[in-house]
Enzyme design. Sequence first.
Site, PDB file in Angstrom:
ATOM      1  N   GLU A   1     116.237  50.823  55.384  1.00  0.00           N
ATOM      2  CA  GLU A   1     117.370  51.247  54.559  1.00  0.00           C
ATOM      3  C   GLU A   1     118.590  50.338  54.641  1.00  0.00           C
ATOM      4  O   GLU A   1     119.324  50.194  53.668  1.00  0.00           O
ATOM      5  CB  GLU A   1     117.785  52.682  54.942  1.00  0.00           C
TER       6      GLU A   1
ATOM      7  N   SER B   1      84.028  60.141  27.693  1.00  0.00           N
ATOM      8  CA  SER B   1      84.074  60.213  26.227  1.00  0.00           C
ATOM      9  C   SER B   1      85.337  60.880  25.697  1.00  0.00           C
ATOM     10  O   SER B   1      85.588  60.843  24.486  1.00  0.00           O
ATOM     11  CB  SER B   1      82.843  60.962  25.705  1.00  0.00           C
TER      12      SER B   1
END
Length: 652
Positions: free
Chosen positions: A87, A365
């Site tokens: 950080e 499909s």
Amino acid sequence: MSKRNKRLLIVAVLFAGVVCGTTAGVFLAFSNDLPQIRSLESYKPSSITRIYSADHVMLAELYTENRDPAPFNIIPEYLKKALIITEDRNFYSHSGMDIKGILRAVIKDVLAQQLLEGASTITMQLTKTLFLDSKKTIKRKLKEAILAFQLERRYTKDELLCLYLNQVYFGSGAYGIKSAARIYFNKPVQELTLAECALIAGMPKAPSRYSPLVNPDSAIKRREIVLKQMLQTRTINQAQYQSAVSEPLHLAEQKKQSIKAPYFIDFVISNLENEIGSAILYKGGLSIFTTLDVRLQQEAEAIIQSHLSTVTSRMLHQGNANPDPQGALLSLDISTGSILCMVGGKSYDTSSFNRAIAARRQPGSAFKPIVYACAVQKGMPQNKLIMDIPVSFPGKRKETGWRPENYSGQYSGEITLRKALTHSKNVPAVRLLEMLGVASVLEFAGELGITSPLSPNLSLSLGTSEVTLMELVAAYAVFSNKGNYIRPFGINEVQDSSGRIIWRAKPYKKAVMSRKGAAIITDMMRGVILEGTGKKARNLLNGPLAGKTGTTNDYKDALFIGFSPSIIVGVWVGDDAHRTLGEGETGARAALPIWIDFMQAALKRETVQYFDFPDDVVKVRIDPVSGRPVSDEDSNGVDALFVKGTEPDENG
């Protein structure tokens, strides 16, 4: 001193005065409404936030736990160092602001022409968490910097780091390190392992995305990044790194939630953390009004449970060891894009991973309608003939190439596009994609809202590229929504504790198909239910329905996505470990029955509606094989839509 030098000195003094005065003015302007930092130590979470359904049934309550701060000396050193490395690596050397980081961020923001980079130090993040909102504005960043400077003057670095670790949000309702250690690992802070420290330290960047309860795969990947940074900075050695990277993720057993629609609630929370910030979300006493239909949600959860039990029984009968099929269901209001219900799995208590929005799986499909819709949009009529015979395409195998095969192993010769889609023929779908060009179909899929990466090859037509269920459902909704794409959303509005609206949905809507094109592909997909692989739903209701089945290789995924004029529903059934569901577990067998039961529940209280087709299309009865018109009395004929002027005559 010469006159020239005197003038220069006067100018320099005046310039310095202007700069100092301007700086002081800016400081006063931005600091006169800043909160008092002396209130930091006594900071307490406030009111409960409540989430409601569309009809104002309360779904969940959000709040922060009473904090029991962890003393600095019991917090593992690995956690402190991991947090600083990820950080704010210059935390112990700067005075609240990282000037180099700010300059780097400014350059990136200017290039992007918007505020993207935060360049926030740990101290600045602390001020934002405690005192400010989450809006990305220059004014807020300046306030952050001023408050950070004040905090740095009042507290030592260790005190600031301790305050941060006890106040910051670590995802899944965990505020503070003690809460995170208990929620995720059910252990005291001081007993966290190196791997657990790295996982927690990586979460403040994106708490919802990296929560191991919501997305364990992303949490582990983030943990590995943090550990690698610790190795590169010599905070840990190679042996420690290898041990931590290979450590399994052992999460605490979660208490059963008393909330309704938990997968949907996670989705709502994640969205609002990005929109308004976690601080106000959990502490602001908000009222959040969502789009969820509670009755449909309860129906969907019960239907998923029932049918997955049936699939499990069939798997056991086939000799599958330890079958664990999962399912997901997502339903949208077609005209608005609002989410009516969302089921992300068969048991949230067992797995909170949301398969409706986060799982990328092959659609099989179920991707074909996107290819056919692209063809229709380019002007191809549904009676256009295409060859359904064995074919070989150039590929890695120079001798044979790639030979797609129909699922049935049978071929029909020359057939119409309608029949090819209706019966989910593979070879015609691949031929059609080749005719259209892969690039054009990729572009069209993007217009329909498919954002997952798609492979630019001919197997795309058979659904080999992984997508999410939400992407497919939103894409299909375009067909029934007159060619308009609407990005799905689940939150209507957010009110603060005084009833004032602080956030309201602004649905993204875009026309991506012509109305006539959308009408024709909808008509072709009606054929799937009337004549083809979805005919189990043929007698479901008097009103019209359209949809498409999907099955992947070895029966690993089964899908059915279908819609009425008002509602669309997508269903997926599969195994998280990508194991087979068993021989014959197609979309028509494993997913379609779930869709049928849900649609019966959803539509039984509605009057029959019909698809709103435009005036420039005409219906003609045709032979589904030859595409030629036949008499209305011909029992083998099917009714098909055509753009006026392109309808077939007796010559085809």
